[in-house]
Scaffold this motif. Structure first.
Motif, short mmCIF file in Angstrom:
data_model
loop_
_atom_site.label_atom_id
_atom_site.label_comp_id
_atom_site.label_asym_id
_atom_site.label_seq_id
_atom_site.Cartn_x
_atom_site.Cartn_y
_atom_site.Cartn_z
N THR A 26 8.57 -1.46 -7.30
CA THR A 26 9.61 -2.47 -7.41
C THR A 26 10.82 -2.26 -6.83
O THR A 26 11.57 -3.09 -6.42
N ILE A 27 11.46 -0.97 -6.66
CA ILE A 27 12.43 -0.54 -5.89
C ILE A 27 12.40 -0.70 -4.65
O ILE A 27 13.14 -1.44 -3.86
N ASP A 28 11.14 -0.20 -3.80
CA ASP A 28 11.24 -0.28 -2.47
C ASP A 28 9.82 0.15 -2.19
O ASP A 28 9.64 1.50 -1.80
N LYS A 29 8.90 -0.54 -1.65
CA LYS A 29 7.40 -0.16 -1.20
C LYS A 29 7.56 0.24 -0.09
O LYS A 29 6.54 0.85 0.62
N PHE A 30 8.50 0.17 0.90
CA PHE A 30 8.52 0.74 2.15
C PHE A 30 9.21 2.35 2.36
O PHE A 30 9.63 2.48 3.44
N LYS A 31 9.28 2.71 1.22
CA LYS A 31 9.95 3.95 1.46
C LYS A 31 8.33 5.23 1.52
O LYS A 31 7.68 4.93 0.74
N PRO A 32 8.85 6.31 1.95
CA PRO A 32 7.73 7.30 2.36
C PRO A 32 7.28 7.77 0.76
O PRO A 32 6.28 7.99 0.47
N GLU A 33 8.27 8.09 -0.10
CA GLU A 33 8.35 8.55 -1.40
C GLU A 33 7.39 7.57 -2.23
O GLU A 33 6.67 8.00 -2.94
N THR A 34 7.80 6.30 -2.25
CA THR A 34 6.76 5.42 -3.21
C THR A 34 5.24 5.64 -2.53
O THR A 34 4.48 5.73 -3.49
N ASN A 35 5.16 5.71 -1.21
CA ASN A 35 3.60 5.43 -0.91
C ASN A 35 3.17 7.11 -1.22
O ASN A 35 2.01 7.18 -1.58
N CYS A 36 3.85 7.90 -1.29
CA CYS A 36 3.39 9.46 -1.76
C CYS A 36 3.13 9.37 -3.17
O CYS A 36 1.99 10.19 -3.57
N ILE A 37 3.93 8.89 -4.11
CA ILE A 37 3.70 8.69 -5.39
C ILE A 37 2.50 7.83 -5.60
O ILE A 37 1.45 8.43 -6.38
N ILE A 38 2.04 6.87 -4.93
CA ILE A 38 0.82 5.91 -5.14
C ILE A 38 -0.23 7.04 -4.68
O ILE A 38 -1.41 6.96 -5.20
N GLY A 39 -0.03 7.66 -3.66
CA GLY A 39 -1.25 8.70 -3.20
C GLY A 39 -1.37 9.61 -4.29
O GLY A 39 -2.72 9.87 -4.51
N VAL A 53 -5.09 6.71 2.35
CA VAL A 53 -4.53 5.64 3.05
C VAL A 53 -2.97 5.41 2.88
O VAL A 53 -2.09 5.19 3.59
N TYR A 54 -2.51 5.89 1.46
CA TYR A 54 -1.22 5.76 0.96
C TYR A 54 -0.37 6.94 1.82
O TYR A 54 0.84 6.60 2.06
N PHE A 55 -0.90 8.07 1.91
CA PHE A 55 -0.40 9.13 2.87
C PHE A 55 0.03 8.86 4.03
O PHE A 55 1.12 8.90 4.60
N ARG A 56 -0.87 8.14 4.71
CA ARG A 56 -0.92 7.66 6.11
C ARG A 56 0.38 6.64 6.12
O ARG A 56 0.97 6.53 7.18
N ARG A 57 0.34 5.75 5.12
CA ARG A 57 1.40 4.69 5.21
C ARG A 57 2.82 5.49 5.17
O ARG A 57 3.75 5.04 5.76
N ALA A 58 2.96 6.54 4.37
CA ALA A 58 4.24 7.15 4.26
C ALA A 58 4.36 7.74 5.54
O ALA A 58 5.84 7.78 6.20
N LEU A 59 3.24 8.16 6.45
CA LEU A 59 3.74 8.73 7.67
C LEU A 59 3.97 7.84 8.76
O LEU A 59 4.72 8.14 9.60
#
Length: 102
Positions: A26-39, A53-59
């Motif tokens: 909800t804060i920012d889905k385009f932050k690498p940290e967000t994608n790492c948390i989801i990963g 998939v989510y770690f690759r998005r972070a990268l």
């Protein structure tokens, strides 16, 4: 936030990690940290392919995201993809040679 996510992962607290992932989204889905948390969340649920998939998005957002490279290496170990794990760990070491996690 990355460190807190890792602590929740180690503790095996799926509920708290899920809550953290939703808040980060909800804060920012385009932050690498967000994608790492989801990963981390998907990794904890043993959905390793989805975690990758989510770690690759972070990268894609930040190619120098040390946490994403390291965590993706861990996922490839779980998936028994040794070469991909080695490549991910090498990227992490290239970014930060002194970081012990990779």
């Amino acid at each position: 936030v990355d460190m807190y996510s890792n602590i929740l992962y180690v503790k095996g607290d799926k509920t708290a990690l899920s809550t953290l992932a939703h808040r980060a989204l909800t804060i920012d889905k385009f932050k690498p940290e967000t994608n790492c948390i989801i990963g981390n969340y998907y990794s904890l649920k043993s959905q390793h392919e989805k975690a990758v998939v989510y770690f690759r998005r972070a990268l894609r957002i930040d190619p120098n995201c040390l946490s994403a490279w390291t965590l993706m290496g861990h996922e490839f170990v779980e998936l028994k993809n040794t070469q991909a794990a080695i490549d991910a760990y090498r990227h992490a070491v290239d970014i930060s040679p002194r970081d012990y996690r990779a």
